[in-house]
Motif scaffolding. Structure first.
Motif, PDB file in Angstrom:
ATOM      1  N   LEU A 129      14.569  10.639   3.365  1.00 43.88           N
ATOM      2  CA  LEU A 129      15.223   9.346   3.155  1.00 43.88           C
ATOM      3  C   LEU A 129      14.332   8.198   3.603  1.00 43.88           C
ATOM      4  O   LEU A 129      14.219   7.158   2.937  1.00 43.88           O
ATOM      5  CB  LEU A 129      16.541   9.317   3.936  1.00 43.88           C
ATOM      6  N   ASN A 130      13.644   8.380   4.733  1.00 44.80           N
ATOM      7  CA  ASN A 130      12.882   7.303   5.356  1.00 44.80           C
ATOM      8  C   ASN A 130      11.527   7.054   4.715  1.00 44.80           C
ATOM      9  O   ASN A 130      10.930   6.006   4.922  1.00 44.80           O
ATOM     10  CB  ASN A 130      12.675   7.633   6.850  1.00 44.80           C
ATOM     11  N   TYR A 131      11.021   7.989   3.912  1.00 46.59           N
ATOM     12  CA  TYR A 131       9.655   7.846   3.399  1.00 46.59           C
ATOM     13  C   TYR A 131       9.451   6.525   2.674  1.00 46.59           C
ATOM     14  O   TYR A 131       8.511   5.770   2.945  1.00 46.59           O
ATOM     15  CB  TYR A 131       9.304   9.013   2.467  1.00 46.59           C
ATOM     16  N   ARG A 132      10.339   6.204   1.757  1.00 51.14           N
ATOM     17  CA  ARG A 132      10.184   4.998   0.945  1.00 51.14           C
ATOM     18  C   ARG A 132      10.600   3.746   1.709  1.00 51.14           C
ATOM     19  O   ARG A 132      10.211   2.636   1.350  1.00 51.14           O
ATOM     20  CB  ARG A 132      11.041   5.149  -0.316  1.00 51.14           C
ATOM     21  N   LEU A 133      11.352   3.921   2.798  1.00 54.93           N
ATOM     22  CA  LEU A 133      11.758   2.764   3.597  1.00 54.93           C
ATOM     23  C   LEU A 133      10.628   2.273   4.484  1.00 54.93           C
ATOM     24  O   LEU A 133      10.199   1.124   4.372  1.00 54.93           O
ATOM     25  CB  LEU A 133      12.977   3.122   4.457  1.00 54.93           C
ATOM     26  N   GLY A 134      10.141   3.158   5.363  1.00 60.40           N
ATOM     27  CA  GLY A 134       9.107   2.716   6.294  1.00 60.40           C
ATOM     28  C   GLY A 134       8.235   3.826   6.825  1.00 60.40           C
ATOM     29  O   GLY A 134       7.389   3.592   7.687  1.00 60.40           O
ATOM     30  N   GLY A 135       8.420   5.052   6.314  1.00 60.92           N
ATOM     31  CA  GLY A 135       7.613   6.169   6.775  1.00 60.92           C
ATOM     32  C   GLY A 135       6.412   6.443   5.911  1.00 60.92           C
ATOM     33  O   GLY A 135       5.570   7.279   6.254  1.00 60.92           O
ATOM     34  N   GLY A 136       6.296   5.762   4.795  1.00 55.63           N
ATOM     35  CA  GLY A 136       5.238   6.047   3.836  1.00 55.63           C
ATOM     36  C   GLY A 136       4.094   5.062   3.850  1.00 55.63           C
ATOM     37  O   GLY A 136       3.386   4.923   2.847  1.00 55.63           O
ATOM     38  N   GLY A 137       3.896   4.363   4.975  1.00 56.01           N
ATOM     39  CA  GLY A 137       2.780   3.428   5.042  1.00 56.01           C
ATOM     40  C   GLY A 137       2.870   2.362   3.965  1.00 56.01           C
ATOM     41  O   GLY A 137       3.881   1.664   3.838  1.00 56.01           O
ATOM     42  N   PHE A 138       1.821   2.254   3.158  1.00 54.72           N
ATOM     43  CA  PHE A 138       1.777   1.218   2.135  1.00 54.72           C
ATOM     44  C   PHE A 138       2.663   1.530   0.939  1.00 54.72           C
ATOM     45  O   PHE A 138       2.810   0.709   0.040  1.00 54.72           O
ATOM     46  CB  PHE A 138       0.332   0.970   1.705  1.00 54.72           C
ATOM     47  N   ALA A 139       3.270   2.722   0.935  1.00 50.26           N
ATOM     48  CA  ALA A 139       4.240   3.043  -0.119  1.00 50.26           C
ATOM     49  C   ALA A 139       5.649   2.622   0.284  1.00 50.26           C
ATOM     50  O   ALA A 139       6.579   2.742  -0.500  1.00 50.26           O
ATOM     51  CB  ALA A 139       4.231   4.548  -0.412  1.00 50.26           C
ATOM     52  N   SER A 140       5.803   2.118   1.500  1.00 49.81           N
ATOM     53  CA  SER A 140       7.147   1.804   2.003  1.00 49.81           C
ATOM     54  C   SER A 140       7.551   0.373   1.694  1.00 49.81           C
ATOM     55  O   SER A 140       6.713  -0.532   1.595  1.00 49.81           O
ATOM     56  CB  SER A 140       7.207   2.037   3.511  1.00 49.81           C
ATOM     57  N   GLN A 141       8.849   0.178   1.549  1.00 49.58           N
ATOM     58  CA  GLN A 141       9.376  -1.158   1.241  1.00 49.58           C
ATOM     59  C   GLN A 141       9.137  -2.134   2.386  1.00 49.58           C
ATOM     60  O   GLN A 141       8.859  -3.318   2.155  1.00 49.58           O
ATOM     61  CB  GLN A 141      10.874  -1.064   0.936  1.00 49.58           C
ATOM     62  N   LEU A 142       9.261  -1.664   3.619  1.00 44.61           N
ATOM     63  CA  LEU A 142       9.047  -2.564   4.758  1.00 44.61           C
ATOM     64  C   LEU A 142       7.629  -3.136   4.737  1.00 44.61           C
ATOM     65  O   LEU A 142       7.433  -4.342   4.941  1.00 44.61           O
ATOM     66  CB  LEU A 142       9.311  -1.826   6.069  1.00 44.61           C
ATOM     67  N   THR A 143       6.643  -2.285   4.502  1.00 39.99           N
ATOM     68  CA  THR A 143       5.257  -2.761   4.449  1.00 39.99           C
ATOM     69  C   THR A 143       5.026  -3.655   3.242  1.00 39.99           C
ATOM     70  O   THR A 143       4.396  -4.712   3.343  1.00 39.99           O
ATOM     71  CB  THR A 143       4.291  -1.566   4.411  1.00 39.99           C
ATOM     72  N   GLN A 144       5.526  -3.233   2.106  1.00 42.24           N
ATOM     73  CA  GLN A 144       5.315  -4.009   0.890  1.00 42.24           C
ATOM     74  C   GLN A 144       5.913  -5.407   0.996  1.00 42.24           C
ATOM     75  O   GLN A 144       5.331  -6.378   0.526  1.00 42.24           O
ATOM     76  CB  GLN A 144       5.896  -3.268  -0.314  1.00 42.24           C
ATOM     77  N   GLN A 145       7.064  -5.536   1.624  1.00 37.86           N
ATOM     78  CA  GLN A 145       7.721  -6.844   1.665  1.00 37.86           C
ATOM     79  C   GLN A 145       7.269  -7.702   2.845  1.00 37.86           C
ATOM     80  O   GLN A 145       7.003  -8.889   2.681  1.00 37.86           O
ATOM     81  CB  GLN A 145       9.242  -6.656   1.680  1.00 37.86           C
ATOM     82  N   LEU A 146       7.152  -7.124   4.044  1.00 38.64           N
ATOM     83  CA  LEU A 146       6.796  -7.946   5.201  1.00 38.64           C
ATOM     84  C   LEU A 146       5.302  -8.192   5.318  1.00 38.64           C
ATOM     85  O   LEU A 146       4.896  -9.281   5.732  1.00 38.64           O
ATOM     86  CB  LEU A 146       7.327  -7.319   6.498  1.00 38.64           C
ATOM     87  N   ARG A 147       4.488  -7.218   4.944  1.00 35.68           N
ATOM     88  CA  ARG A 147       3.032  -7.423   5.016  1.00 35.68           C
ATOM     89  C   ARG A 147       2.473  -7.907   3.691  1.00 35.68           C
ATOM     90  O   ARG A 147       1.876  -8.980   3.610  1.00 35.68           O
ATOM     91  CB  ARG A 147       2.328  -6.129   5.436  1.00 35.68           C
ATOM     92  N   GLU A 148       2.662  -7.104   2.647  1.00 33.94           N
ATOM     93  CA  GLU A 148       2.036  -7.420   1.369  1.00 33.94           C
ATOM     94  C   GLU A 148       2.703  -8.597   0.662  1.00 33.94           C
ATOM     95  O   GLU A 148       2.044  -9.369  -0.020  1.00 33.94           O
ATOM     96  CB  GLU A 148       2.036  -6.189   0.468  1.00 33.94           C
ATOM     97  N   GLY A 149       4.015  -8.721   0.818  1.00 31.25           N
ATOM     98  CA  GLY A 149       4.720  -9.799   0.144  1.00 31.25           C
ATOM     99  C   GLY A 149       4.696 -11.114   0.892  1.00 31.25           C
ATOM    100  O   GLY A 149       4.499 -12.176   0.309  1.00 31.25           O
ATOM    101  N   LYS A 150       4.896 -11.052   2.226  1.00 30.07           N
ATOM    102  CA  LYS A 150       5.031 -12.279   3.019  1.00 30.07           C
ATOM    103  C   LYS A 150       3.864 -12.562   3.965  1.00 30.07           C
ATOM    104  O   LYS A 150       3.715 -13.692   4.429  1.00 30.07           O
ATOM    105  CB  LYS A 150       6.322 -12.200   3.854  1.00 30.07           C
ATOM    106  N   GLY A 151       3.103 -11.536   4.313  1.00 28.93           N
ATOM    107  CA  GLY A 151       2.020 -11.760   5.272  1.00 28.93           C
ATOM    108  C   GLY A 151       2.523 -12.003   6.675  1.00 28.93           C
ATOM    109  O   GLY A 151       1.820 -12.593   7.500  1.00 28.93           O
ATOM    110  N   TYR A 152       3.744 -11.517   6.995  1.00 34.20           N
ATOM    111  CA  TYR A 152       4.322 -11.757   8.320  1.00 34.20           C
ATOM    112  C   TYR A 152       3.683 -10.878   9.403  1.00 34.20           C
ATOM    113  O   TYR A 152       3.713 -11.235  10.578  1.00 34.20           O
ATOM    114  CB  TYR A 152       5.824 -11.459   8.311  1.00 34.20           C
ATOM    115  N   THR A 153       3.188  -9.701   9.014  1.00 38.33           N
ATOM    116  CA  THR A 153       2.802  -8.698  10.009  1.00 38.33           C
ATOM    117  C   THR A 153       1.521  -7.997   9.609  1.00 38.33           C
ATOM    118  O   THR A 153       1.129  -7.989   8.434  1.00 38.33           O
ATOM    119  CB  THR A 153       3.930  -7.647  10.157  1.00 38.33           C
ATOM    120  N   TYR A 154       0.893  -7.370  10.576  1.00 39.16           N
ATOM    121  CA  TYR A 154      -0.245  -6.496  10.314  1.00 39.16           C
ATOM    122  C   TYR A 154       0.243  -5.092   9.976  1.00 39.16           C
ATOM    123  O   TYR A 154      -0.371  -4.383   9.189  1.00 39.16           O
ATOM    124  CB  TYR A 154      -1.135  -6.469  11.556  1.00 39.16           C
TER     125      TYR A 154
END
Length: 943
Positions: free
Chosen positions: A774-799
């Motif tokens: 369940l968690n892989y696509r949320l935040g366990g999959g690194g750059f495949a995860s929605q959290l990374t895609q939206q907060l880092r890649e989409g907004k630049g909020y985080t490293y």
């Protein structure tokens, strides 16, 4: 860098074949061990190195560009590192998401990279059926990338890099030390004067034109080395390399970097009042020699001898005699054109660094009187032999070694000369380099002290200049990184937009596991693997903090560390020498639920190493002097953690998850008060009541057979008294009925550390592995995860940001953790809440396909290294998993449906029943968090 750092380890005491199929006979031969390679050069200048290793169905691909911060110019620093980030985002034929997106589909280890002063590399380990895809993708990055970079993409990635700088430098203790050293050791025009991360001002001023010029100058085939290592057909791979890389145009000739060592004409002393430091730190840095200079080898031995172990002159004066610190480091840092020798001491609280400096000089005087013996020189070399084999335990490690020699020595076969240089170090060489580079020579001294404690700095120091940015609310530029670039595609002789097909599916190799229970109750778990002549083992004695008195948390931690401080028949120094003379390493430590004795040794010395383990385990010394030193060291560690926002977040989150009175709410190293209460008698009581073979698992992997393992443990089995151990009941933590926000104030913090979660599942729960799916696509999959895609890649909020389920035999937390720019704290938390709300609702067939593809294909590399095999044995022994649990998990993944994900998301990812913890600057961020709708945040550390 994305997440990785690699250091080349030295090689000692053995003869190794490095053969090149196109070269002459190798210099040295030994049939016991060899690392073969094939090297060739394309017409466009691309250097290619192959190494075949069929021990696992995986292949590592690394692309290394001979450009780092040293190729930059003043006013345009940080470009090499910025490029490391940019090249993962998109290329003409991979499209948005680039290699990161593809990595999730092919079961890769996660495309990653790192930047140093002298090179930038990109690497990944994948199942062998994806090799052609990787060659296609790496070629696309090298020859078909730059057109995709837009102004919005550049603006977003600048924010990501800024966040990395805040996280790694600005928001941590001593983070600016390397900056101060660089500015004072190297002249303004020297390429090592600035840091790899660059200056925030330079990054902000970078234009798209600047970026393209940098790329076109340095990212050309004749400045790049491609390394492929693993299970593949060299003939086929050569065809693919020629097809995908061959038509990329050669660039202008690349000049060699001229050696540029520095000489100081005066000693420079600088101090800095550090907002995050709780303990004073002194660093002395001498200019020395570049990579592979003949003197670098003796300098490495000198640093080891002076500081590592009970016998070390600086350890004796600083730690044992004057009790100013618990550790001292001295190491040679060699780079391509220059090098430095760095001595570092983090002193105990309120220690005057002038006293530290004087004590260092006392240690030097003692060394000058006695020098180094041949026996000690041999001991140091034995340890480095083991380190070398460890560096070759993965195909990626082998690939890195070969690329390192190619780029900085001009030949992968330089390994033979490297061995010769190391073996030729003599005791007189060690004294010579000490006199040449250290004794009486000028240096840079940096004193980093807590705020308001400049009086602790080294006498004669002047204040260091450090450039720090101000975080201003609403000052960051806005951008939309999703806007596609408008460009004419780079021409090619074939259609590069078609992703190559998979090769033949690899046979996943689940290691053969053997198990046995000895008469004492000691349980054995093993995997035989003869790829390298090494054995790794881990003895786990269940208990740890679970069996401690809540008023004396830290007993098991002190006990574990004291076990290696001598035995009944060996002094601490004698035990240390006995271990190191075998080329072995032994570590003892405690966790929340265990005491661990782990080891790493050459196969030929395995039995002797286990004999020492028997002494350590069954004949403790109970050395009062070492006990006092250990307590002081742990108290110093506790003090340091109080100033680190990440440590603060971890400690406070555990209290909120488990509740103040729960045993697992504590940090197992204890508190200042609890550690001060611990006596030697407490350790003996714990040892006599709780250390038993009946609760012990011995895990072993490597080049050793089961019969040899059982024979090696006969002494332990026959003499270790078995007893019944009673474990207390551990209450299950309660899931919050509604969400609450908690805040821990760190005034002036440049970042906010965010932890969000709740008590979720035990590793033994039937839903635990499905929850990981369940968690892989949320935040366990690194750059495949929605959290990374939206907060880092989409907004630049985080490293970086991740989520995970962390269970053991007890219910553990689901956690989302990140460090974000301070002035977007609310925006980040609010976006995380939104993602959680929508995750199950929006999960679709594509998400399911990516999840299944990664989790199934990644099994090909799941047990490649000795460490991963040890982890497998630990899971089997701790949680009673079946031996073939990896195969069973694969079936779970294959059978999963989108509907099941949706149902699990509603059960396990409810953002309205979670704990929200933020560690940051309360003055600017606390009030805004009320907008989350969870009431007024609770300030945990009211002044």
């Amino acid at each position: 860098m994305k997440t990785f750092k690699f250091f080349l380890l030295n090689i000692l005491f053995f003869t190794v074949i490095i053969s090149c199929k196109d070269n002459k006979e190798p210099i040295a031969q030994n049939n016991n061990f060899k690392v073969e390679f094939e090297k060739f050069t394309l017409d466009n200048g691309l250097q290619v190195i192959f190494h075949v290793d069929k021990s696992d169905p995986v292949v590592a691909v690394a692309l290394t560009s001979h450009v780092g911060s040293a190729r930059e110019i003043e006013g345009r620093t940080g470009f090499a590192h910025l490029f490391e980030h940019l090249l993962f985002l998109e290329s003409e034929n991979l499209g948005k998401g680039g290699l990161d997106k593809m990595s999730a589909r092919i079961g890769g280890s996660g495309a990653n990279g790192s930047t140093s002063r002298d090179r930038t590399n990109y690497f990944q380990t994948v199942p062998k059926d994806a090799l052609e895809k990787m060659i296609w993708a790496e070629a696309d990055k090298l020859g078909f990338f730059i057109n995709t970079v837009t102004e919005p993409v550049l603006a977003k990635e600048k924010q990501v890099v800024k966040n990395e700088k805040r996280q790694s430098y600005d928001n941590r203790p001593y983070g600016h030390n390397s900056y101060v050293i660089g500015k004072n050791l190297y002249p303004k025009d020297h390429p090592y004067n600035w840091q790899v991360i660059g200056s925030l001002e330079d990054l902000q001023n970078a234009t798209l034109k600047d970026v393209k010029e940098f790329y076109n100058r340095w990212y050309v085939p004749n400045n790049v080395t491609l390394t492929i290592a693993g299970d593949f057909d060299p003939g086929q791979a050569k065809e693919w390399v020629e097809k995908y890389f061959g038509e990329i145009k050669r660039g202008k000739d690349i000049p060699e970097m001229e050696k540029k060592p520095v000489t100081l004409t005066e000693t420079k002393k600088r101090y800095y009042e550090d907002n995050f430091a709780r303990l004073p730190q002194l660093t002395l840095t001498w200019p020395t020699v570049y990579e592979y200079h003949p003197d670098a080898y003796a300098l490495e031995v000198l640093g080891n001898y002076l500081t590592q172990g009970k016998k070390a002159p600086l350890y004796k004066t600083l730690v044992e005699q004057q009790k100013l610190t618990d550790e001292v480091e001295l190491y040679q840092r060699s780079s391509e054109i220059a090098g430095e020798y760095i001595l570092q001491v983090t002193a105990f609280e309120n220690t005057d660094l002038t006293k530290v400096y004087n004590t260092i000089n006392e240690g030097f005087v003692n060394f000058e009187k006695k020098g180094i013996s041949q026996k000690d020189l041999d001991r140091i070399k034995a340890g480095q032999e083991t380190n070398f084999y460890n560096s070759l335990s993965s195909v990626l490690g082998k690939g890195f070694q070969l690329a390192q020699y190619e780029i900085f020595a001009g030949d992968p076969g330089f390994i033979n000369q490297d061995i010769k240089n190391i073996l030729e170090v003599t005791t007189s060489d060690v004294m010579r380099v000490y006199n040449t580079y250290v004794k009486g020579k000028h240096y840079v001294a940096t004193s980093f002290v807590p705020k308001g404690m400049a009086n602790l700095a080294l006498e004669g120091s002047t204040m260091a200049e450090v450039a720090e940015e101000k975080i201003i609310e609403g000052a960051e530029e806005s951008f939309d990184a999703s806007i596609a670039a408008d460009y004419e595609k780079t021409p090619s002789s074939f259609d590069r937009s078609k992703e190559p097909p998979y090769g033949a599916s690899p046979d996943v190799k689940v290691p053969n596991v053997w198990k046995e229970t000895l008469s004492s109750g000691l349980k054995l778990y093993g995997i035989e693997n003869s790829e390298v002549p090494l054995v790794q083992f881990l003895m786990q004695i269940k208990g740890g903090m679970l069996l401690e008195d809540a008023n004396k948390i830290g007993v098991s931690n002190v006990l574990a560390q004291l076990l290696t401080k001598g035995t009944k028949n060996k002094s601490p120094e004698e035990l240390e020498n006995a271990i190191e003379s075998l080329g072995a390493s032994v570590n003892t430590y405690a966790t929340d639920q265990s005491i661990i004795i782990s080891g790493n040794t050459l196969t030929k010395n395995y039995a002797e190493t286990v004999n020492l383990i028997q002494e350590i385990l069954l004949e403790p010394r109970w050395d009062e002097k070492e006990f006092d030193l250990l307590k002081q060291s742990i108290l110093s560690q506790i003090e340091q953690e109080k100033a680190n926002p990440n440590n603060i977040a971890s400690n406070e989150f555990a209290k909120l998850i488990y509740g103040q009175d729960h045993i697992l709410s504590h940090n197992n190293i204890g508190t200042k008060e609890s550690v001060e209460r611990i006596t030697m008698e407490d350790l003996k009581v714990y040892y006599n009541l709780n250390i038993s073979p009946s609760v012990t698992n011995f895990h072993v992997v490597g080049d050793v057979q089961a019969t040899a393992v059982k024979k090696s443990l006969e002494g332990i089995n026959d003499t270790w008294e078995s007893k019944e151990i009673k474990f207390p009941m551990v209450a299950a933590p309660q899931v919050p009925g509604k969400s609450k926000v908690y805040f821990y104030d760190v005034p002036g913090a440049k970042q906010s550390v965010i932890n969000i979660g709740y008590p979720a599942l035990a590793a033994t729960d039937k839903d635990f592995y499905p929850a990981e799916v369940l968690n892989y696509r949320l935040g366990g999959g690194g750059f495949a995860s929605q959290l990374t895609q939206q907060l880092r890649e989409g907004k630049g909020y985080t490293y970086g940001i991740r989520s995970s389920f962390n269970g053991s035999n007890f219910k553990g937390p689901f956690t989302i953790s990140s460090g974000v720019r301070s002035n977007v704290t609310f925006e980040s938390v609010d976006l995380i809440k939104e993602i959680l709300n929508n995750y199950g609702k929006n999960f679709n067939d594509e998400d399911m396909e990516v999840t299944k593809s990664y989790l199934i294909k990644s099994n090909a590399r799941a047990f490649e290294t000795l460490r991963s095999k040890l982890g497998m044995l630990s899971d089997i022994s701790n949680y009673n998993y079946p031996i073939d649990y990896a195969k069973l998990n694969e079936k779970i993944v294959k059978d999963f449906t989108v509907e099941e994900i949706k149902n699990m998301a509603s059960s396990y990812l409810d953002p309205n029943k979670m704990i929200y913890l933020i560690v940051g600057d309360a003055k600017t961020q606390l009030k805004k968090l009320e907008q989350l709708g969870f009431g007024a945040p609770v300030l945990l550390n009211k002044q």
